[in-house]
Design a protein around this motif. Structure first.
Motif, mmCIF file in Angstrom:
data_model
loop_
_atom_site.group_PDB
_atom_site.id
_atom_site.type_symbol
_atom_site.label_atom_id
_atom_site.label_comp_id
_atom_site.label_asym_id
_atom_site.label_seq_id
_atom_site.Cartn_x
_atom_site.Cartn_y
_atom_site.Cartn_z
ATOM 1 N N PHE A 187 46.106 55.533 27.612
ATOM 2 C CA PHE A 187 46.551 56.648 28.445
ATOM 3 C C PHE A 187 47.652 56.227 29.421
ATOM 4 O O PHE A 187 48.270 57.070 30.065
ATOM 5 C CB PHE A 187 45.349 57.268 29.167
ATOM 6 N N LEU A 188 47.887 54.917 29.516
ATOM 7 C CA LEU A 188 49.051 54.424 30.258
ATOM 8 C C LEU A 188 50.279 54.441 29.357
ATOM 9 O O LEU A 188 51.402 54.650 29.796
ATOM 10 C CB LEU A 188 48.793 53.002 30.769
ATOM 11 N N ARG A 189 50.045 54.238 28.072
ATOM 12 C CA ARG A 189 51.128 54.184 27.098
ATOM 13 C C ARG A 189 51.562 55.594 26.662
ATOM 14 O O ARG A 189 52.747 55.847 26.446
ATOM 15 C CB ARG A 189 50.639 53.390 25.869
ATOM 16 N N CYS A 190 50.585 56.506 26.510
ATOM 17 C CA CYS A 190 50.875 57.852 26.009
ATOM 18 C C CYS A 190 50.685 58.885 27.129
ATOM 19 O O CYS A 190 49.604 58.949 27.718
ATOM 20 C CB CYS A 190 49.951 58.195 24.840
ATOM 21 N N PRO A 191 51.706 59.691 27.417
ATOM 22 C CA PRO A 191 51.605 60.696 28.496
ATOM 23 C C PRO A 191 50.828 61.930 28.031
ATOM 24 O O PRO A 191 51.396 62.853 27.460
ATOM 25 C CB PRO A 191 53.067 61.042 28.787
ATOM 26 N N VAL A 192 49.527 61.938 28.276
ATOM 27 C CA VAL A 192 48.656 63.004 27.758
ATOM 28 C C VAL A 192 48.254 63.972 28.880
ATOM 29 O O VAL A 192 47.869 63.543 29.968
ATOM 30 C CB VAL A 192 47.379 62.388 27.134
ATOM 31 N N GLU A 193 48.346 65.270 28.603
ATOM 32 C CA GLU A 193 47.896 66.279 29.564
ATOM 33 C C GLU A 193 46.385 66.151 29.764
ATOM 34 O O GLU A 193 45.644 65.892 28.808
ATOM 35 C CB GLU A 193 48.207 67.693 29.057
ATOM 36 N N GLN A 194 45.903 66.370 30.975
ATOM 37 C CA GLN A 194 44.473 66.220 31.215
ATOM 38 C C GLN A 194 43.696 67.489 30.861
ATOM 39 O O GLN A 194 44.231 68.593 30.904
ATOM 40 C CB GLN A 194 44.201 65.845 32.672
ATOM 41 N N VAL A 195 42.422 67.275 30.491
ATOM 42 C CA VAL A 195 41.528 68.415 30.231
ATOM 43 C C VAL A 195 40.315 68.364 31.167
ATOM 44 O O VAL A 195 39.532 69.308 31.220
ATOM 45 C CB VAL A 195 41.026 68.423 28.764
ATOM 46 N N SER A 196 40.170 67.273 31.904
ATOM 47 C CA SER A 196 38.962 67.062 32.709
ATOM 48 C C SER A 196 38.781 68.091 33.816
ATOM 49 O O SER A 196 37.684 68.252 34.353
ATOM 50 C CB SER A 196 38.971 65.656 33.323
ATOM 51 N N ASP A 197 39.857 68.816 34.171
ATOM 52 C CA ASP A 197 39.725 69.817 35.240
ATOM 53 C C ASP A 197 39.280 71.180 34.704
ATOM 54 O O ASP A 197 39.242 72.156 35.442
ATOM 55 C CB ASP A 197 41.036 69.955 36.011
ATOM 56 N N TYR A 198 38.894 71.244 33.424
ATOM 57 C CA TYR A 198 38.454 72.521 32.854
ATOM 58 C C TYR A 198 37.294 73.148 33.642
ATOM 59 O O TYR A 198 37.342 74.352 33.955
ATOM 60 C CB TYR A 198 38.054 72.380 31.379
ATOM 61 N N PRO A 199 36.231 72.403 33.999
ATOM 62 C CA PRO A 199 35.144 73.049 34.751
ATOM 63 C C PRO A 199 35.611 73.657 36.073
ATOM 64 O O PRO A 199 35.157 74.747 36.445
ATOM 65 C CB PRO A 199 34.147 71.897 34.984
#
Length: 475
Positions: A187-199
């Motif tokens: 996740f440092l290498r690939c810029p991924v959008e987060q999903v953890s804030d869904y709740p």
């Protein structure tokens, strides 16, 4: 995988070159110790078992609890593709919500001849109790799951709409959590959008739909049928993550015209109920009188504006596969635009000409029950025996209104991790959509389901499918 050339491979082009979205991931993967990866794969399974991420498979005698297989190779979607998808999803969900309001009010789409009235008259999901009533904020479909399949570089189709009680979001969140624990360097290498804030986003969206009688801090509760429900893990997980109370029908009662939940200091009014209980069990005074899962009188409170129920009772109409076949007309009728996301071609067996075509071509088609779900009650023609096809033919002839048919799609493939290395398997995608009075919020990612059996097109967990983390790359 045999015959793989005919399927769109999301990671590699026809010449074997890696597609741009997977470039950083593949560079990382090629430098990993395969023995270490195999060990990590085993650790992930152990972690899921410890966490209790299981689902129930209902057999003839009792429910059997199973682990949902997790594949650690992510499905990766680039930012441009995701932008195109979100525009189409927003348009479709907006149309679904407008459609629900119309169905329970003037039924303009029926009057205009764009939707046959019989689809409502014979539809158990359409509830007369909702006629003339508008939910708080005008929102019917608070949480929607849109099932998408891909067949080519720019070819996405909607396979199903899930607006009753869409499930699976807990697996989306746990898949990401597991990946971040196992491979933080990725996740440092690939810029991924987060999903953890869904709740947090879910809680915010539900609060925005609270009724006028709610105070400054609306109280949200998740209503579950109980521990024996196949999605109980998800109910408890979401309640915990949102900071909401997890309640069963027996914890609720009507007090002074409000729905209230039992607490250690007496009964406390609830403003928004995220219910995971089916319509027919919600209120024994209105629906199934034998239900012990619901709350007597909750529908009276709801219709008087004393509580928000998410999703609104009666939204199951949107999940109906015969209604699905009219979605292009529905989208155009309520938005004034052509659909940005296409439907899969669908034959309604209730129509005489379509029925003849379906019966003549059963071996090439996928046939589904109009109200079916979970991969049950369907025929996958190319994967069925002659005996199975003939048995299904009799079912269709006996009750043609109960079935629709679709072509067997060439679903795209994503790589899965096997003992022999990466191998392509068919996938679908369920993005999760939150609807409030002034916003449609789509979490960047969703639940990718994967058919772990080589050659299989059925991705449902109840039919042996697994899940994988879904990455949407940042710009």
């Amino acid at each position: 995988m045999s015959g793989d050339a005919e399927f769109f491979n999301e990671m590699r082009g026809a010449d074997g070159t890696v597609r741009p979205a997977y470039s950083d991931y593949c560079k990382w993967f090629d430098n990993q110790d395969q023995k270490l990866l195999r060990r990590k794969h085993g650790e992930a399974e152990t972690n899921f078992r410890k966490t209790g991420i299981t689902f129930n498979v209902y057999g003839e005698d009792e429910a059997e609890e199973r682990l949902i297989p997790f594949d650690m190779v992510p499905r990766i979607i680039d930012a441009g593709e995701w932008r195109r998808l979100t525009r189409g999803i927003e348009q479709r969900v907006s149309a679904l919500n407008a459609f629900m309001h119309d169905l329970y009010h003037r039924q303009e789409i029926v009057r205009a001849g764009r939707l046959p009235e019989r689809l409502l008259r014979h539809n158990e999901a359409w509830l007369p109790n909702m006629v003339g009533f508008t939910p708080p904020g005008g929102v019917y479909t608070h949480i929607v799951g849109i099932d998408l399949v891909r067949t080519g570089p720019d070819e996405f189709f909607v396979l199903e709409d899930n607006a009753r009680t869409p499930s699976g979001v807990s697996y989306m969140l746990e898949n990401r959590e597991t990946m971040m624990q196992m491979f933080p360097e990725l996740f440092l290498r690939c810029p991924v959008e987060q999903v953890s804030d869904y709740p947090r986003r879910l809680a915010k969206s539900l609060v925005a739909c609270a009724p006028d009688c709610a105070g400054d801090r609306p109280v949200v509760a998740v209503m579950t049928p109980g521990i024996f429900n196949s999605a109980y893990f998800e109910h408890a997980f979401l309640a915990d993550q949102m900071g909401a109370e997890l309640v069963e029908g027996s914890d609720l009662r009507v007090v002074d015209g409000r729905v209230a939940m039992r607490t250690t200091s007496g009964y406390k009014a609830v403003d928004v109920i995220y219910r995971r209980v089916d319509d027919e069990f919600l209120d024994p005074l209105t629906f199934n009188r034998d239900s012990v899962l619901g709350v007597p009188g909750i529908m009276d409170v709801y219709r008087s504006g004393g509580v928000t129920i998410a999703n609104a009772p009666g939204t199951g109409v949107c999940d109906d596969k015969a209604i699905y076949s009219f979605m292009p007309e529905i989208v155009e009728f309520y938005t004034g635009e052509k659909p940005l996301l296409s439907n899969v071609e669908t034959w309604r067996c209730a129509d005489e000409d379509s029925l003849k075509y379906v019966l003549d071509n059963l071996a090439e088609l996928v046939v589904k029950e109009v109200h079916g779900s979970g991969g049950y009650g369907m025929l996958v023609g190319p994967a069925s025996t002659k005996k199975e096809i003939e048995e299904f033919r009799h079912k269709i002839v006996e009750d043609p209104d109960n079935y629709i048919a679709q072509p067997t799609l060439s679903l795209s493939t994503c790589p899965v991790f096997t003992k022999k290395g990466l191998a392509p398997r068919h996938v679908d995608l369920r993005p999760f959509v939150l609807v409030s009075p002034d916003k449609i919020d789509i979490t960047p990612g969703g639940l990718t389901r994967v058919a772990l059996k080589e050659g299989s097109l059925v991705v449902n967990s109840s039919q042996g499918g697994g899940t994988k983390d879904t990455w949407v790359l940042k710009d």
